[in-house]
Design a protein around this motif. Structure first.
Motif, PDB file in Angstrom:
ATOM      1  N   MET A 119       0.824  -1.210   0.000  1.00  0.00           N
ATOM      2  CA  MET A 119       0.000   0.000   0.000  1.00  0.00           C
ATOM      3  C   MET A 119       0.860   1.262   0.000  1.00  0.00           C
ATOM      4  O   MET A 119       0.362   2.365   0.194  1.00  0.00           O
ATOM      5  CB  MET A 119      -0.916  -0.020   1.240  1.00  0.00           C
ATOM      6  N   ARG A 120       2.166   1.096  -0.181  1.00  0.00           N
ATOM      7  CA  ARG A 120       3.145   2.181  -0.284  1.00  0.00           C
ATOM      8  C   ARG A 120       3.326   2.957   1.027  1.00  0.00           C
ATOM      9  O   ARG A 120       3.784   4.089   1.013  1.00  0.00           O
ATOM     10  CB  ARG A 120       2.783   3.144  -1.427  1.00  0.00           C
ATOM     11  N   ASP A 121       2.971   2.321   2.114  1.00  0.00           N
ATOM     12  CA  ASP A 121       3.240   2.910   3.433  1.00  0.00           C
ATOM     13  C   ASP A 121       4.566   2.316   3.920  1.00  0.00           C
ATOM     14  O   ASP A 121       4.591   1.428   4.782  1.00  0.00           O
ATOM     15  CB  ASP A 121       2.097   2.593   4.391  1.00  0.00           C
ATOM     16  N   VAL A 122       5.652   2.823   3.344  1.00  0.00           N
ATOM     17  CA  VAL A 122       6.956   2.202   3.561  1.00  0.00           C
ATOM     18  C   VAL A 122       7.402   2.337   5.014  1.00  0.00           C
ATOM     19  O   VAL A 122       7.954   1.393   5.591  1.00  0.00           O
ATOM     20  CB  VAL A 122       8.009   2.829   2.607  1.00  0.00           C
ATOM     21  N   ALA A 123       7.148   3.472   5.626  1.00  0.00           N
ATOM     22  CA  ALA A 123       7.590   3.682   7.010  1.00  0.00           C
ATOM     23  C   ALA A 123       6.927   2.680   7.947  1.00  0.00           C
ATOM     24  O   ALA A 123       7.597   2.091   8.818  1.00  0.00           O
ATOM     25  CB  ALA A 123       7.273   5.111   7.446  1.00  0.00           C
ATOM     26  N   SER A 124       5.610   2.460   7.784  1.00  0.00           N
ATOM     27  CA  SER A 124       4.922   1.478   8.629  1.00  0.00           C
ATOM     28  C   SER A 124       5.435   0.073   8.366  1.00  0.00           C
ATOM     29  O   SER A 124       5.574  -0.734   9.295  1.00  0.00           O
ATOM     30  CB  SER A 124       3.408   1.534   8.380  1.00  0.00           C
ATOM     31  N   ALA A 125       5.690  -0.233   7.099  1.00  0.00           N
ATOM     32  CA  ALA A 125       6.207  -1.560   6.765  1.00  0.00           C
ATOM     33  C   ALA A 125       7.538  -1.815   7.458  1.00  0.00           C
ATOM     34  O   ALA A 125       7.753  -2.888   8.041  1.00  0.00           O
ATOM     35  CB  ALA A 125       6.363  -1.692   5.246  1.00  0.00           C
ATOM     36  N   ILE A 126       8.424  -0.841   7.408  1.00  0.00           N
ATOM     37  CA  ILE A 126       9.737  -1.005   8.042  1.00  0.00           C
ATOM     38  C   ILE A 126       9.578  -1.216   9.548  1.00  0.00           C
ATOM     39  O   ILE A 126      10.233  -2.079  10.147  1.00  0.00           O
ATOM     40  CB  ILE A 126      10.633   0.204   7.738  1.00  0.00           C
ATOM     41  N   ALA A 127       8.679  -0.451  10.170  1.00  0.00           N
ATOM     42  CA  ALA A 127       8.450  -0.603  11.610  1.00  0.00           C
ATOM     43  C   ALA A 127       7.942  -2.007  11.936  1.00  0.00           C
ATOM     44  O   ALA A 127       8.350  -2.612  12.940  1.00  0.00           O
ATOM     45  CB  ALA A 127       7.456   0.451  12.086  1.00  0.00           C
ATOM     46  N   LEU A 128       7.077  -2.549  11.094  1.00  0.00           N
ATOM     47  CA  LEU A 128       6.538  -3.892  11.330  1.00  0.00           C
ATOM     48  C   LEU A 128       7.596  -4.969  11.122  1.00  0.00           C
ATOM     49  O   LEU A 128       7.631  -5.959  11.871  1.00  0.00           O
ATOM     50  CB  LEU A 128       5.322  -4.123  10.433  1.00  0.00           C
ATOM     51  N   TYR A 129       8.449  -4.787  10.122  1.00  0.00           N
ATOM     52  CA  TYR A 129       9.545  -5.756   9.949  1.00  0.00           C
ATOM     53  C   TYR A 129      10.484  -5.716  11.148  1.00  0.00           C
ATOM     54  O   TYR A 129      10.981  -6.758  11.599  1.00  0.00           O
ATOM     55  CB  TYR A 129      10.312  -5.462   8.665  1.00  0.00           C
ATOM     56  N   ARG A 130      10.713  -4.534  11.673  1.00  0.00           N
ATOM     57  CA  ARG A 130      11.564  -4.431  12.871  1.00  0.00           C
ATOM     58  C   ARG A 130      10.902  -5.142  14.059  1.00  0.00           C
ATOM     59  O   ARG A 130      11.582  -5.780  14.867  1.00  0.00           O
ATOM     60  CB  ARG A 130      11.829  -2.957  13.199  1.00  0.00           C
ATOM     61  N   LEU A 131       9.578  -5.025  14.163  1.00  0.00           N
ATOM     62  CA  LEU A 131       8.863  -5.722  15.222  1.00  0.00           C
ATOM     63  C   LEU A 131       9.023  -7.239  15.063  1.00  0.00           C
ATOM     64  O   LEU A 131       9.270  -7.954  16.046  1.00  0.00           O
ATOM     65  CB  LEU A 131       7.385  -5.333  15.189  1.00  0.00           C
ATOM     66  N   ALA A 132       8.856  -7.711  13.832  1.00  0.00           N
ATOM     67  CA  ALA A 132       9.020  -9.152  13.592  1.00  0.00           C
ATOM     68  C   ALA A 132      10.416  -9.617  13.997  1.00  0.00           C
ATOM     69  O   ALA A 132      10.586 -10.686  14.594  1.00  0.00           O
ATOM     70  CB  ALA A 132       8.759  -9.466  12.115  1.00  0.00           C
ATOM     71  N   LEU A 150      13.659  -0.723   2.771  1.00  0.00           N
ATOM     72  CA  LEU A 150      14.643   0.343   2.992  1.00  0.00           C
ATOM     73  C   LEU A 150      15.177   0.859   1.665  1.00  0.00           C
ATOM     74  O   LEU A 150      15.421   2.058   1.499  1.00  0.00           O
ATOM     75  CB  LEU A 150      15.786  -0.177   3.867  1.00  0.00           C
ATOM     76  N   GLY A 151      15.367  -0.040   0.704  1.00  0.00           N
ATOM     77  CA  GLY A 151      15.793   0.399  -0.621  1.00  0.00           C
ATOM     78  C   GLY A 151      14.760   1.291  -1.272  1.00  0.00           C
ATOM     79  O   GLY A 151      15.092   2.316  -1.868  1.00  0.00           O
ATOM     80  N   LYS A 152      13.473   0.935  -1.147  1.00  0.00           N
ATOM     81  CA  LYS A 152      12.409   1.760  -1.723  1.00  0.00           C
ATOM     82  C   LYS A 152      12.335   3.119  -1.041  1.00  0.00           C
ATOM     83  O   LYS A 152      11.944   4.110  -1.656  1.00  0.00           O
ATOM     84  CB  LYS A 152      11.071   1.042  -1.611  1.00  0.00           C
ATOM     85  N   ALA A 153      12.709   3.149   0.241  1.00  0.00           N
ATOM     86  CA  ALA A 153      12.704   4.413   0.975  1.00  0.00           C
ATOM     87  C   ALA A 153      13.978   5.212   0.738  1.00  0.00           C
ATOM     88  O   ALA A 153      14.164   6.271   1.325  1.00  0.00           O
ATOM     89  CB  ALA A 153      12.548   4.146   2.472  1.00  0.00           C
ATOM     90  N   GLU A 154      14.846   4.697  -0.155  1.00  0.00           N
ATOM     91  CA  GLU A 154      16.132   5.319  -0.477  1.00  0.00           C
ATOM     92  C   GLU A 154      17.016   5.465   0.761  1.00  0.00           C
ATOM     93  O   GLU A 154      17.826   6.375   0.856  1.00  0.00           O
ATOM     94  CB  GLU A 154      15.932   6.667  -1.182  1.00  0.00           C
TER      95      GLU A 154
END
Length: 556
Positions: A119-132, A150-154
């Motif tokens: 859904m292009r919410d990269v910041a939330s995705a990164i936070a969830l991967y960190r939680l995992a 992280l690559g997509k977020a440059e």
């Protein structure tokens, strides 16, 4: 209850054997006895999905979750069915709710991260991967997907670190190759070379790993091993144009311009080098036809156009009409230099022409080799009115007038490597007998908000409207100091002395190990001895500036 459990076990065994009908029959009987058994509804959900019915599967997984709300697997399966139906928002909401209820697992957090990433919410995705990863530090899928996010977020460095951790975890050639590619994208060539060497040692048959190893060596001017890596990639995949273009760059770096430029033409098939528009006329084949009109169009940065427009007067002298289609900021400069028969900006249509060529292809089509570089300077000059205005403006400056630039365009990923920043060149602002004139425009100007010059300077960066203005100011100076930027090319093309500060992996056009340039006779090159450390080249340049007793003569 015992009969129900026996039926469930028999249903699960039938499902494992591939007997779907038998599995469904037994599970339905079990649920008739114990309707609240979550695993029974889960098996029916699996059967529905395997039959191509995600909606039916979602309903059954929902029943399973209602029966056993503490089991994250059921919520994950229900969310997957919703996702297959194109209901990603509902799937994400479902998993959000499960996580808030404490029904959490590394896989559920990763699934939710994947949905947010989709859904292009990269910041939330990164936070969830960190939680995992906090729940399970070795969770490989989260490591991999977070690296991609992280690559997509440059956030290239963080992405490279994530891929490197994943490579250590997995230890496969593919994982080391992915880590090497990510490290290369972050311009961490030494680490990239180490990772890619492990990749090719584990699997020497993957051309992409060899090509990336070539690029990592290119970034450190390791000519021999880099060329061997590109050659290996091309033996494995002869049509791999990225490797061919990389080998061409390497050969030009080593001074083998003719061979390198021929290979470098492969870049034209790569998306990163696609021109901003298409040209309907044929591509020029290099044959001079008097009376025909050749359109030269800019295909990369301003510096490339400044460097290679030198070929236009040579072709006109042989009877061709030459026109140009390029950035607006160059037009007044090129017009004043009388290099061309016509020119226009990229926002409008190109001038009429018979054939066309990307400007960086001229080195190949003109058959240039190291001993035939057209190096006569100046071939550019500023408009007369601008030249008079800037000559008057800078006439009162005392001592050697040294123009300074410290940052290149951020449009290219290697800007961090090639741009020293103002703090690194700050020692050049208090050289006795030298007045620093700041020419910096764009991103580098923010450095001045954090770091003050050591001595009095004249800052004219905000007054420079285009390259014609910049050229006029440079003509009124004695020397220009710049890293690998369009301003360095401009000073060289104007025949002004130019001190070029180069990183250890500088572009091919400055070649290997040279202190001079075959393209710009008035250039002197100051190269890093240690990667990333500008102290030594800046100190050498400072000593050379201090030794000047008056305006520098136009000679290397």
């Amino acid at each position: 209850m015992t009969d129900a459990m026996e039926l469930l076990r028999a249903g699960a065994a039938a499902l494992q054997r591939g007997d779907r009908a038998g599995a469904e029959r037994r599970v339905v009987r079990a649920l008739a006895l114990v309707p609240g058994h979550g695993e029974g509804w889960n098996i029916l959900g699996v059967l529905a999905v395997s039959a191509g019915d995600p909606a039916g599967g979602e309903a059954r997984f929902r029943r399973a979750s209602a029966c056993a709300p503490e089991n994250p697997a059921y919520a994950r399966s229900q969310a997957e069915c919703l996702k297959r139906q194109g209901r990603a928002e509902r799937a994400a909401s479902l998993l959000d709710g499960a996580a808030r209820r404490g029904v959490l697992s590394p896989d559920l957090a990763c699934d939710l991260g994947d949905l947010r990433l989709g859904m292009r919410d990269v910041a939330s995705a990164i936070a969830l991967y960190r939680l995992a990863l906090a729940l399970a530090p070795g969770h490989a899928r989260s490591q991999n997907n977070m690296a991609e996010a992280l690559g997509k977020a440059e956030r290239l460095d963080a992405g490279a670190d994530a891929f490197a951790r994943l490579a250590v975890l997995r230890g496969t050639a593919a994982a080391w190759g992915a880590a090497g590619a990510a490290l290369l994208a972050a311009w961490r060539q030494d680490e990239a070379r180490a990772a890619l060497r492990r990749a090719v040692a584990l699997d020497p048959s993957t051309a992409e790993h060899w090509a990336n190893l070539g690029f990592a060596g290119l970034g450190r001017h390791a000519v021999v091993p880099a060329e061997a890596a590109f050659d290996r990639a091309l033996r494995l995949a002869p049509e791999m144009e990225t490797a061919r273009a990389g080998r061409g760059t390497l050969r030009m770096l080593a001074g083998r311009l003719r061979d390198g430029a021929a290979d470098y033409e492969a870049r034209l098939s790569l998306p990163a080098f696609a021109p901003p528009r298409s040209y309907g006329r044929p591509l020029w084949d290099g044959r001079v036809r008097p009376g025909r009109t050749l359109l030269i169009h800019a295909d990369r940065g301003h510096g490339d156009a400044i460097q290679f427009i030198r070929y236009a007067p040579l072709l006109r002298a042989q009877g061709m009409r030459v026109v140009f289609h390029g950035p607006e900021g160059l037009l007044d400069l090129f017009r004043a230099s009388e290099l061309l028969d016509d020119l226009s900006g990229l926002d409008g249509p190109p001038p009429a022409h018979d054939v066309h060529i990307p400007i960086m292809s001229l080195i190949h089509r003109m058959g240039t080799d190291l001993d035939s570089v057209p190096a006569a300077v100046p071939y550019l000059r500023a408009p007369e009115a601008a030249a008079r205005r800037w000559a008057d403006r800078l006439a009162g400056l005392r001592g050697v007038r040294a123009g300074m630039v410290w940052h290149g365009s951020v449009a290219f990923p290697y800007h961090r490597q090639r741009s020293p920043g103002f703090e690194a060149v700050r020692p050049l602002t208090d050289v006795p007998g030298v007045t620093a004139v700041l020419l910096q425009v764009g991103h580098g100007r923010s450095d001045l908000e954090r770091v003050r010059p050591l001595g009095p300077v004249l800052d004219i960066g905000r007054e420079l409207r285009d390259f014609a203005d910049t050229a006029a100011a440079i003509q009124a100076l004695d020397i220009v100091i710049s890293p690998c930027t369009a301003v360095a090319h401009l000073a060289g093309a104007l025949g002004k002395p130019v001190a070029v500060l180069l990183d250890q992996g500088a572009e091919w056009r400055w070649m290997c190990g040279r202190t001079d340039s075959p393209w710009y006779p008035t250039a002197r090159l100051y190269r890093q001895s240690v990667f990333g450390d500008w102290t030594e080249p800046v100190e050498r340049l400072r000593r050379d500036l201090a030794a000047l007793n008056g305006p520098l003569q136009d000679e290397p």
